[in-house]
Design a protein around this motif. Structure first.
Motif: not given
Length: 460
Positions: A217-240
């Motif tokens: 949410a902070i990245l989207a509000d302040e910089l207008g971007i999504e989390p990078g590939r590594e952080l996104h992949a870590l999130h997906e691994r935790m969900l799975s």
């Protein structure tokens, strides 16, 4: 002289403050020169920094006056401010500058192969920071202009230390260190990833997922971007529920002695146990393979093996704190002796290794003294004159005895890929060392189910 720039500016000589009556801009000018020690800073650059692009007409003369005062104040302490062309420089010398020390320690950490050593270097480097760079003599704008590289290096050091701590199973310290930093650097994705991993491994998966949501949410509000590939992949691994995210929280085969982790006793002979302070002799050097991460561990190990007395262990540890370079040299020598001894015991034809080991054994024998134990029996002990090399001389005596004993030909090495620890096998039938995991998984027909992980020591 001791100059501290990583926080409020401080100059001390033998613990006493120096320059405490000088003007703020004088201290700021000196700090700029110290940050560039050994290199000239042009007068125009000094004027630009001190007056932020709006200098008075007398700026050049004022800088000259400041330098004259600083020279007079620092001359008794052999700190020289030289004139070089159209600028000034503080010569490198015996004086200590914490910013330079910080940079050097971070470099040593990057070069360290063992994670325990790496963490130690990062700990010492980060401990030098007492607050924002030049907290009392520079404003935020000047601080950004002067210390942007140092600030980035500090954050990078925190990230690399966290990575090493996670590799060692030190998850709680990561959480404690990163929690306050993330309040200030909420978009620093590597910090977020390390914190998420630490939270996950301590059973706080929900908190880790919430942290990801806040960061996104902070990245989207302040910089207008999504989390990078590594952080996104870590999130997906935790969900799975990826099991590869989990790591053991502590040492596998270790005993806590004093405040150090030591490997289990597996052979019963001091010379072999000394070799067994390293794991993975026959394979790739893996994180956690070094059981002697620092001099304190070497001293405690020697006392634990009854090679030196407890009072000597305490004395050596105190001495090592006052002579860190000498302690590091003694530790390096002990590790080289260990490697030569291992080569000598596993290959009796290795003449080079034998010669290297014999030299140390002979030196230790010349310095031995005959003392009486509490039970009334006499025993040979290394002379205290060996100083910080005492543990090395202490283990050298049983090494010499083993090399002169026919039992040396019954020495075997555990074939575990990540072990290689030595033991005596006079029966000729024992294949694995006494670590239960090394031989686990072998089939009844003699097939190899694959060696199991070797010890993963931690220094807590």
């Amino acid at each position: 002289m001791d100059f501290q720039l990583l926080g409020p500016f401080t100059a001390r000589h033998e613990g006493r403050p120096v320059l405490h009556g000088s003007r703020r801009q004088e201290r700021c000018l000196l700090a700029v020169l110290l940050l560039h020690a050994g290199h000239a800073v042009p007068t125009g650059r000094l004027i630009d920094l001190l007056w932020d692009d709006a200098p008075p007409a007398s700026a050049r003369a004022t800088v000259h006056t400041y330098v004259g005062r600083l020279r007079a104040a620092l001359r008794p302490y052999e700190v020289c401010v030289e004139t070089r062309h159209d600028g000034y420089a503080v010569e490198r010398g015996p004086h200590r500058i914490d910013a330079q020390e910080f940079t050097g320690l971070v470099g040593q950490a990057a070069d360290a192969r063992d994670p325990v050593e790496r963490i130690g270097h990062y700990d010492r480097a980060l401990a030098l920071w007492r607050g924002p760079l030049l907290a009392d003599v520079a404003d935020d704008r000047l601080r950004a202009r002067l210390g942007g590289r140092l600030g980035e290096l500090r954050l990078s050091a925190v990230e690399q230390r966290a990575r090493a701590q996670l590799d060692m199973g030190l998850h709680e310290p990561v959480i404690a260190d990163l929690t306050p930093l993330l309040q200030e650097h909420a978009t620093r994705e590597r910090l977020v990833a390390a914190q998420m991993t630490a939270l996950h491994r301590t059973g706080r998966r929900a908190e880790a997922l919430r942290l990801y949501g806040r960061t996104r949410a902070i990245l989207a509000d302040e910089l207008g971007i999504e989390p990078g590939r590594e952080l996104h992949a870590l999130h997906e691994r935790m969900l799975s529920g990826d099991p590869r995210l989990d790591r053991p929280p502590g040492p596998v085969h270790a005993v806590r002695v004093d405040d150090q982790w030591l490997p289990w006793t597996t052979s019963g002979h001091p010379a072999l146990e000394f070799c067994n302070t390293y794991a993975g002799w026959g394979g790739e050097r893996l994180p956690g393979s070094e059981w002697l991460p620092g001099y304190a561990t070497l001293a405690v190990w020697a006392g634990h093996m009854d090679l030196i007395e407890e009072r000597q262990t305490d004395r050596l540890r105190k001495l090592a704190l006052h002579r860190p370079d000498e302690a590091a040299a003694a530790l390096d020598e002990a590790r080289r002796f260990r490697a030569d001894l291992y080569a000598c015991l596993t290959d009796p034809q290795d003449g080079r290794a034998f010669k290297a080991v014999a030299g140390v054994v002979e030196e230790a024998a010349r310095g031995s003294v005959l003392t009486r134990r509490e039970d009334g029996l006499a025993c040979w002990r290394p002379s205290p004159s060996a100083g910080l090399r005492l543990p090395l001389h202490a283990v050298a005596r049983p090494v010499g005895e083993l090399l002169a004993d026919p039992r040396r030909f019954t020495v075997r090495g555990c074939p575990g890929r990540d072990c290689g620890w030595l033991f005596l096998d006079e029966s000729g039938r024992r294949r694995w060392c006494s670590l239960g995991t090394c031989g686990a998984g072998r089939s009844s027909d003699g097939g190899d189910g694959g060696p199991r992980p070797a010890p993963n020591p931690l220094r807590l």
